[in-house]
Structure formats: C-alpha cells, structure tokens
Design a protein around this motif. Structure first.
Motif, PDB file in Angstrom:
ATOM      1  N   ILE A   1     -33.538  30.992 -35.849  1.00 58.10           N
ATOM      2  CA  ILE A   1     -34.883  31.364 -35.411  1.00 58.10           C
ATOM      3  C   ILE A   1     -35.359  30.416 -34.310  1.00 58.10           C
ATOM      4  O   ILE A   1     -35.944  30.839 -33.305  1.00 58.10           O
ATOM      5  CB  ILE A   1     -35.860  31.352 -36.600  1.00 58.10           C
ATOM      6  CG1 ILE A   1     -35.455  32.430 -37.629  1.00 58.10           C
ATOM      7  CG2 ILE A   1     -37.292  31.569 -36.135  1.00 58.10           C
ATOM      8  CD1 ILE A   1     -36.261  32.394 -38.900  1.00 58.10           C
ATOM      9  N   GLY A   2     -35.093  29.119 -34.497  1.00 56.23           N
ATOM     10  CA  GLY A   2     -35.489  28.142 -33.482  1.00 56.23           C
ATOM     11  C   GLY A   2     -34.829  28.396 -32.147  1.00 56.23           C
ATOM     12  O   GLY A   2     -35.489  28.368 -31.095  1.00 56.23           O
ATOM     13  N   LEU A   3     -33.518  28.666 -32.177  1.00 58.11           N
ATOM     14  CA  LEU A   3     -32.800  28.948 -30.928  1.00 58.11           C
ATOM     15  C   LEU A   3     -33.303  30.245 -30.301  1.00 58.11           C
ATOM     16  O   LEU A   3     -33.448  30.337 -29.074  1.00 58.11           O
ATOM     17  CB  LEU A   3     -31.301  29.031 -31.196  1.00 58.11           C
ATOM     18  CG  LEU A   3     -30.415  29.337 -29.974  1.00 58.11           C
ATOM     19  CD1 LEU A   3     -30.598  28.274 -28.904  1.00 58.11           C
ATOM     20  CD2 LEU A   3     -28.947  29.454 -30.382  1.00 58.11           C
ATOM     21  N   ALA A   4     -33.579  31.239 -31.136  1.00 56.50           N
ATOM     22  CA  ALA A   4     -34.086  32.515 -30.617  1.00 56.50           C
ATOM     23  C   ALA A   4     -35.427  32.318 -29.909  1.00 56.50           C
ATOM     24  O   ALA A   4     -35.667  32.885 -28.836  1.00 56.50           O
ATOM     25  CB  ALA A   4     -34.231  33.521 -31.758  1.00 56.50           C
ATOM     26  N   LEU A   5     -36.297  31.498 -30.493  1.00 60.07           N
ATOM     27  CA  LEU A   5     -37.585  31.214 -29.848  1.00 60.07           C
ATOM     28  C   LEU A   5     -37.378  30.478 -28.530  1.00 60.07           C
ATOM     29  O   LEU A   5     -38.079  30.737 -27.541  1.00 60.07           O
ATOM     30  CB  LEU A   5     -38.464  30.377 -30.789  1.00 60.07           C
ATOM     31  CG  LEU A   5     -38.955  31.082 -32.063  1.00 60.07           C
ATOM     32  CD1 LEU A   5     -39.713  30.110 -32.946  1.00 60.07           C
ATOM     33  CD2 LEU A   5     -39.837  32.273 -31.706  1.00 60.07           C
ATOM     34  N   PHE A   6     -36.414  29.580 -28.508  1.00 63.72           N
ATOM     35  CA  PHE A   6     -36.093  28.850 -27.270  1.00 63.72           C
ATOM     36  C   PHE A   6     -35.615  29.818 -26.191  1.00 63.72           C
ATOM     37  O   PHE A   6     -36.030  29.725 -25.025  1.00 63.72           O
ATOM     38  CB  PHE A   6     -35.029  27.796 -27.571  1.00 63.72           C
ATOM     39  CG  PHE A   6     -34.565  27.039 -26.367  1.00 63.72           C
ATOM     40  CD1 PHE A   6     -35.392  26.144 -25.729  1.00 63.72           C
ATOM     41  CD2 PHE A   6     -33.279  27.210 -25.873  1.00 63.72           C
ATOM     42  CE1 PHE A   6     -34.966  25.440 -24.617  1.00 63.72           C
ATOM     43  CE2 PHE A   6     -32.834  26.519 -24.764  1.00 63.72           C
ATOM     44  CZ  PHE A   6     -33.694  25.628 -24.133  1.00 63.72           C
ATOM     45  N   ILE A   7     -34.773  30.758 -26.570  1.00 58.05           N
ATOM     46  CA  ILE A   7     -34.279  31.758 -25.616  1.00 58.05           C
ATOM     47  C   ILE A   7     -35.429  32.631 -25.120  1.00 58.05           C
ATOM     48  O   ILE A   7     -35.503  32.970 -23.930  1.00 58.05           O
ATOM     49  CB  ILE A   7     -33.185  32.630 -26.266  1.00 58.05           C
ATOM     50  CG1 ILE A   7     -31.994  31.764 -26.707  1.00 58.05           C
ATOM     51  CG2 ILE A   7     -32.732  33.718 -25.304  1.00 58.05           C
ATOM     52  CD1 ILE A   7     -31.308  31.033 -25.584  1.00 58.05           C
ATOM     53  N   VAL A   8     -36.341  32.976 -26.020  1.00 57.58           N
ATOM     54  CA  VAL A   8     -37.497  33.790 -25.628  1.00 57.58           C
ATOM     55  C   VAL A   8     -38.334  33.062 -24.576  1.00 57.58           C
ATOM     56  O   VAL A   8     -38.794  33.666 -23.593  1.00 57.58           O
ATOM     57  CB  VAL A   8     -38.363  34.134 -26.860  1.00 57.58           C
ATOM     58  CG1 VAL A   8     -39.703  34.726 -26.436  1.00 57.58           C
ATOM     59  CG2 VAL A   8     -37.630  35.117 -27.762  1.00 57.58           C
ATOM     60  N   VAL A   9     -38.521  31.759 -24.774  1.00 59.54           N
ATOM     61  CA  VAL A   9     -39.284  30.969 -23.795  1.00 59.54           C
ATOM     62  C   VAL A   9     -38.575  30.960 -22.439  1.00 59.54           C
ATOM     63  O   VAL A   9     -39.202  31.133 -21.386  1.00 59.54           O
ATOM     64  CB  VAL A   9     -39.487  29.525 -24.308  1.00 59.54           C
ATOM     65  CG1 VAL A   9     -40.096  28.650 -23.219  1.00 59.54           C
ATOM     66  CG2 VAL A   9     -40.376  29.522 -25.535  1.00 59.54           C
ATOM     67  N   ILE A  10     -37.255  30.765 -22.454  1.00 61.95           N
ATOM     68  CA  ILE A  10     -36.480  30.737 -21.203  1.00 61.95           C
ATOM     69  C   ILE A  10     -36.575  32.075 -20.479  1.00 61.95           C
ATOM     70  O   ILE A  10     -36.893  32.140 -19.285  1.00 61.95           O
ATOM     71  CB  ILE A  10     -35.006  30.393 -21.499  1.00 61.95           C
ATOM     72  CG1 ILE A  10     -34.873  28.937 -21.939  1.00 61.95           C
ATOM     73  CG2 ILE A  10     -34.132  30.643 -20.264  1.00 61.95           C
ATOM     74  CD1 ILE A  10     -33.455  28.558 -22.320  1.00 61.95           C
ATOM     75  N   ILE A  11     -36.291  33.155 -21.199  1.00 61.77           N
ATOM     76  CA  ILE A  11     -36.284  34.486 -20.578  1.00 61.77           C
ATOM     77  C   ILE A  11     -37.680  34.864 -20.107  1.00 61.77           C
ATOM     78  O   ILE A  11     -37.847  35.467 -19.029  1.00 61.77           O
ATOM     79  CB  ILE A  11     -35.732  35.534 -21.564  1.00 61.77           C
ATOM     80  CG1 ILE A  11     -34.279  35.181 -21.962  1.00 61.77           C
ATOM     81  CG2 ILE A  11     -35.782  36.917 -20.958  1.00 61.77           C
ATOM     82  CD1 ILE A  11     -33.324  35.092 -20.793  1.00 61.77           C
TER      83      ILE A  11
END
Length: 719
Positions: free
Chosen positions: A288-298
């Motif tokens: 979940i943490g990595l997914a949120l990080f990816i969401v911020v990047i994208i």
C-alpha cells in the motif's frame, strides 16, 4: 519531434487522451514492479532463544515500547503522595481533651456522695465510683463513643474520676500542650502510630500521682488524629501528568538490536517483530505504501504534462521519452544496487545520479528535467536502502538530488558534447562536496581506503553521467526524431554532405542561405523563438536549388538567364519545385522533420509574381493558384521568420547601396504583403512579435549594408 511509426499506428486506434492515460498506467506498473523488491518484507531466519547469526541493527527509528513503558512506571513511582490538610484538627483534639476532662469534673461535682477507697474495696458494687463511671460513659462526646470507650478503659476512667480537680486540670494542660506540639508538625495517616508513641514519651516525662500518667497517655491517644490525609485523586492526576511528560524512548537508526552470537531473548524478539524483521504473516502495508508513492509520482507527472504548453502529439512524445529515460535510470539504479553484494559500503554514491536530469535537459526542457531529478532522488532512497526492506535512505536521497540538480544547472550550453563532459566534471566536484558533508556530519571515523572509495565513486558518478548522456543521445535523437541543440550544431557543420553539395554546386545559394540564417537567427532570438533551429533551417531551406542551380539568379554568374528563353509555366514549375525537391533530398539524407518542414514551408503559398505577371503580359489565361507555391503555410514562428528573411535578403541584395530608410520600407512592405496574403494564419506569431522581427531585421541589414569609405586607387608604385 517525429512520431515513431509504431506509436502512430497505435494512435490511429486510440484517442490522444486514452493513449496518454494508458501510458501513465503502464509507467506506474513498471515502476511498481522495479521498486517492489526493495519494499517487500524479507523476514530474518531467526527464532526465539537462538543465537543471532549476525549483528542486527535498527533499519529505521522506532519507539522502544518496553523501555518507554518502564520509564513511565518510574516516572509515576517518583511522584510523591499528595496530602490534604484537615483544617482545625489541632483545635479539635485539644477541645476533645478539654471536653473529656470537663465531663469527668461534671460527673464528680454532681455526685452526692463520695466513698473512700477503703469502702470501695470492701463493697465495690455499691461504691459511688461505679455510678460515676456509668454516668460518665453516658456523657461521652457524640460520634466518638466507640473510639473513646475502646481507648479509655474503665480503669482509665476510674483513675480520672478518682483524681482531684487540680490533677485533672494539670493532665488537661499537659496533654493539650503536647498534642499541639506534635500535631502542629503535621501528622499523616501512616504516621499516626509513630505520633502516638512520641506523644506517650512526651507525656511520661511528666510526673503524675495516682496512676494518672497512663490515663493521660490514653487521653492523648483518644484525641490525637492525623492532620493530613492522602488525596488519591490529586496524586493520580500528578502521576498522569508525569506519565504524559515522558518522552518515548527511541531506537535510533543504526542502533545495535542484537550482536552476533547473542541470544534472541523475548524482548529482543519483540523488538525485531516491531520492525517487521520476523513477521511471518504477509503484510499489505509495504504494498500500500509503495502504491501511494507511485500515485504521487504519476500524479506529479500527469500535472506536469497537463500544463505543458505544446501540441498534444508532441506532449505524448515527451511523455514516452521521459518514461523511457525514467525506466532506464531505475534499471541502472538496480544494477548499481546489486554491487552491494561485493560488500562495499555506500555503493549508492557510484550511481550516475545526474544522467536523468542532463539528458532530459538536452532533449526536452529544464522543467521536466528538474521534476524527474526529484522523482529519481525519491526512488534512490528506496532502492539503495542498505539496512532493511521497507526503509529509506535520506543520505542517498540528498546526494542524488544535489547531483541531479548540479547536472542541470551546470549544463548551461547544450550545443556541444564537450559541454556535457564539462558538466559531468562539475557534477563530480559537487558529488565530492556532498559526500564530504554527509561523512563529516555523521561524525564517524573512516579509514583512508574508505575515503579513496568515496572520492572514486563521486568522480565515476559525475563523469559517468555525462558519458551515459552522450552515449544515449544519438539513440533518442534518431528514435524520436528529436532535434537537440547538439544535433543542430552538428547539422550546421559545412562538412555535412548536403551543405557540401550546396556549396560546390550552388555557391550563390549557399551564400544566400548563410545571409538569411544571420537575419533569421537574430529575429528569432528577439521574440524568444529557437534561433539555432532557424539558423540551421536556413542552411538547408534552399538545398533543392542544387538540383538545377543555374535556374536561380544567385548562381547565374557571367551566364545568360535560362528563364529568358523559357515559357512562364516552365519557369514557374522549376522555381516552385525547389521547395519539394529540397524536402525530398532532406528526407533521403534522413534529416530531422523540423528541417524538412522549414524547406517545405519557407515559401508558404506565396505567389510567383514575376512569372505570373509575365504570363499575363503574354495574354495567357492563368490564375494566381497556378503560380503559387503548394505550401503548406508556415506552421511555426521560426518558419514564418525565415519566410520573411528569405524575401527581405533577396530584395535588399538586389538594390545598390540601400539606405536605412529604404531597408525599413522594404522590410515593412514584405511583412505587410505576407500578412495580407494570409501566410501567417496557421502559426502563432503575433503582430507585436512581427514588429520586433522587423526591427531586428532592419538592424542586422543595416549592419551588413552600411555605407563604406571609398579608398583612392593606388598607382603602380603603391602611391
């Protein structure tokens, strides 16, 4: 920027918006896949009560719950009990003693008959003392009967009833005085027993008659009471405040949790479990943490490209290129991270952190490059965590960030590859400074070998970034048809095959192209357009004339003009075809699309007035459309300016020593003619910008065609 044929086919089936969204989704999936291995929990293979296979350190700061709880207990234990003072306790005790003595005196005074001790000994039941005792018990103070009767036994009461009034007053005085002395020093509940003993010792220092000493002590024990009572609410409130004031005990980053060979105790095991090092159950938190990080990047990239003021097709090409560079950087990062197996500390300093920013700065623009530097820095803090999965390395993030920013800022000139290499050297110097800052800040002793490692890593990172940038540039320029500043400089070299051909076969056209280039570059820079693109485009814009060079007046030196013997239709065809011929030659030599567009569009759909009116004079029924260039009209500011500069240069060159006023009128006339003819309707050049263009053209032309001093001819002797 050209669109790759494969991508163009995909766009034929998908809308631009859908294609863009799919690109962002695909990029997010790829980045997630690359970074997942660095956040996926990797439990240690250890069990309770086993020896630690190696020294385990804290991968991140974490609260030590056990130590914090112990500290809270200690803080609560250190809080002293809170006592509330009972107001009037001393007076109450003295009054109780006085009341008891008064009761004894009243009973004695009310008794009608006194008996002697001898009589009482002979007949105790009938003695008056017993009657007095019964009467006295009835007069004991209300609410204290149980206490009084328990402490003041019948023998004590009889002793008091038997005493004289003087002795009783003396007992009252001594007991009251000693009570005041002891109780004024505050007596707590748990200190009452000790206070009674103290009172007894004090009273027994006085001499009494007839057993009054014990009676006085008993009387004092009845009256004495605590002056301070324990207040549990206030005490609990203070304990709560003390507990709340306790700062959590932190296990700092890098702190040794258990040394190699030491036993894994339950406390240590719980700590490791808190860090997630021995968690056996699958946890969704890292995902979940990595997914949120990816969401911020994208999301950041989406906003960046959404606000980019370029055409939709070019915007998508920018996105594809940025995504490819991003993925390549992540893969280089992962490969560098694999070198950790060589057990070399801080291998992250070897990563060419400036590569991403430098290549995007050259190929695209500074804004995109800067954004990607921040994103790459964040990713590096995850990939290069050398402690434990799921943690981040702030030191690596700082190093990568400053290195990337340095690469962008030091790449001032992008026109030559040597400048990229020079920027790499500057980046290496910045890397050394950042590493020195991190090393000195940590206040840790390092060996000379480690210092050498860091120096080498900084140099390799900086210079390696420039080498990678130079190495990848041709692939991106060719694959995406990107016309970078370096590529433009290379195309401007006279050694280029087409320019050599133009110089040798059509020298007049070549000279004309150079003159137009000077005019167009200055004008473009005046309005913020790409001056270098305009210059290079001018070099190639008339390359089609090399196919039939002698049909163009600038190449007709000491020869008859062939158009004098030709029909207007034939001449028109030859002249008009030079634009399409040039575009075909440029495509054959695989020059960038921007240069080809300039060759096709630099005449727009202008009218060949000379041959059109010549045909009219010959009585031929012709239309303007037949004598117009096929176009298209200029699509960019650079092409529009070249359109003007091309005509202006030819017109001014045809005049003999034109004055500044003549040049100004000529330029204004040509610009007005182009506007009236609608040649600039398809590009975004404004009237205000055209005014700046006219001013720039006049200034450049005045510098070229300024009046010159006529020198007198010299005779044979040089005089």
């Amino acid at each position: 920027m050209q669109t790759h044929p494969f991508l163009h086919k995909i766009r034929m089936f998908l809308s631009y918006r859908l294609f863009t969204n799919l690109m962002f989704i695909l990029l997010g999936i790829i980045v997630f896949g690359i970074l997942y291995g660095n956040v996926k929990p990797k439990p240690l293979d250890i069990s309770l009560y086993e020896e630690a296979p190696s020294t385990i350190r804290a991968p991140k700061p974490l609260e030590d719950k056990e130590a914090t709880e112990k500290k809270k207990e200690e803080a609560a234990a250190e809080v002293e009990k809170v006592y509330s003072t009972k107001e009037g306790a001393v007076n109450n005790a003295v009054m109780l003693v006085s009341s008891l003595i008064d009761s004894v005196l009243e009973v004695k005074n009310e008794s009608p008959k006194q008996t002697s001790p001898e009589e009482e000994a002979v007949n105790p039941q009938s003695s008056n003392i017993n009657k007095q005792l019964e009467e006295l018990k009835k007069r004991l103070p209300e609410g204290n009967e149980n206490i009084v009767t328990k402490v003041l036994t019948d023998d004590v009461l009889k002793t008091l009833l038997s005493a004289s009034e003087v002795d009783l007053e003396r007992v009252e005085s001594i007991v009251s005085t000693q009570l005041q002395v002891i109780m004024q020093n505050n007596v707590k509940e748990e200190e009452l027993k000790e206070a009674k003993l103290n009172l007894e010792e004090r009273i027994k220092t006085f001499t009494f008659t007839g057993g009054l000493s014990d009676a006085a002590v008993a009387l004092g024990n009845v009256a004495i009471e605590p002056t301070e009572f324990y207040d549990p609410e206030k005490t609990e409130q203070l304990k709560k405040q003390a507990v709340e004031g306790v700062q959590p005990v932190k296990i700092i980053y890098g702190e040794v949790i258990v040394e190699e060979g030491k036993l894994i105790t339950p406390n240590i095991y719980e700590t490791l479990k808190d860090f997630g090092m021995v968690e056996e159950d699958f946890s969704l938190k890292p995902i979940i943490g990595l997914a949120l990080f990816i969401v911020v990047i994208i999301s950041s990239l989406y906003y960046l490209f959404y606000t980019l003021e370029v055409k939709e097709e070019r915007k998508q090409n920018y996105l594809i290129l940025t995504s490819i560079v991003f993925v390549i950087s992540l893969l280089i990062m992962k490969i560098t991270g694999l070198l950790k197996q060589l057990e070399i500390n801080d291998i992250a300093f070897l990563f060419p952190a400036a590569f991403t920013g430098m290549i995007l700065r050259i190929l695209l623009n500074e804004r995109i490059a800067m954004m990607m530097v921040f994103i790459i820095s964040a990713c590096a803090s995850i990939v290069f965590n050398e402690r434990f999965s799921g943690s981040i390395d702030i030191e690596v993030a700082i190093y990568t960030l400053f290195s990337g920013v340095a690469g962008i800022l030091t790449l001032v000139s992008r026109n030559q590859r040597t400048n990229v290499l020079r920027a790499g050297i500057y980046v290496a110097f910045v890397n050394i400074l950042i590493i020195a800052f991190l090393v000195l800040l940590s206040d840790v002793s390092y060996t000379s070998t480690e210092y050498i490692y860091y120096l080498v890593f900084a140099l390799i990172s900086g210079i390696g970034s420039s080498i990678l940038t130079i190495g990848f540039l041709p692939f991106f320029e060719t694959g995406f048809g990107i016309l970078s500043s370096m590529r433009l400089v290379e195309l401007s070299s006279p050694n280029q095959p087409l320019l050599k051909k133009l110089l040798t076969e059509a020298p007049g056209t070549y000279h004309h192209s150079v003159m137009v280039a000077n005019l167009a570059e200055s004008a473009c820079e005046a309005i913020g357009a790409n001056g270098l693109l305009a210059r290079v485009g001018c070099y190639y814009h008339d390359v089609g004339k090399s196919k039939r060079p002698h049909f163009f007046i600038e190449n007709q030196m000491h020869i008859e003009n062939p158009h004098d013997r030709m029909t207007p239709e034939t001449s028109k065809t030859i002249i008009i075809n030079h634009a399409s011929d040039g575009a075909d030659m440029l495509r054959k030599y695989k020059l960038p699309k921007e240069i080809i567009d300039i060759a096709e569009q630099h005449h727009g759909t202008t009218l060949l007035k000379y041959f059109y009116y010549k045909a009219k004079e010959q009585g031929k029924d012709v239309t303007e459309e037949e004598y117009r260039y096929p176009g298209p009209k200029p699509q960019t500011k650079e092409t529009a300016i070249i359109n003007i500069a091309d005509s202006v240069e030819a017109a001014v060159r045809s005049k003999n020593s034109p004055t500044q006023e003549e040049i100004k009128q000529l330029v204004a006339s040509i610009v007005k003619d182009r506007l009236n003819d609608g040649q600039f309707n398809e590009c975004d050049i404004s009237i205000k910008e055209l005014e700046k263009v006219k001013k720039s053209l006049c200034e450049t032309l005045n510098g070229i065609y300024h009046p010159r001093i006529e020198y007198p001819e010299l005779n044979a002797k040089g005089e």
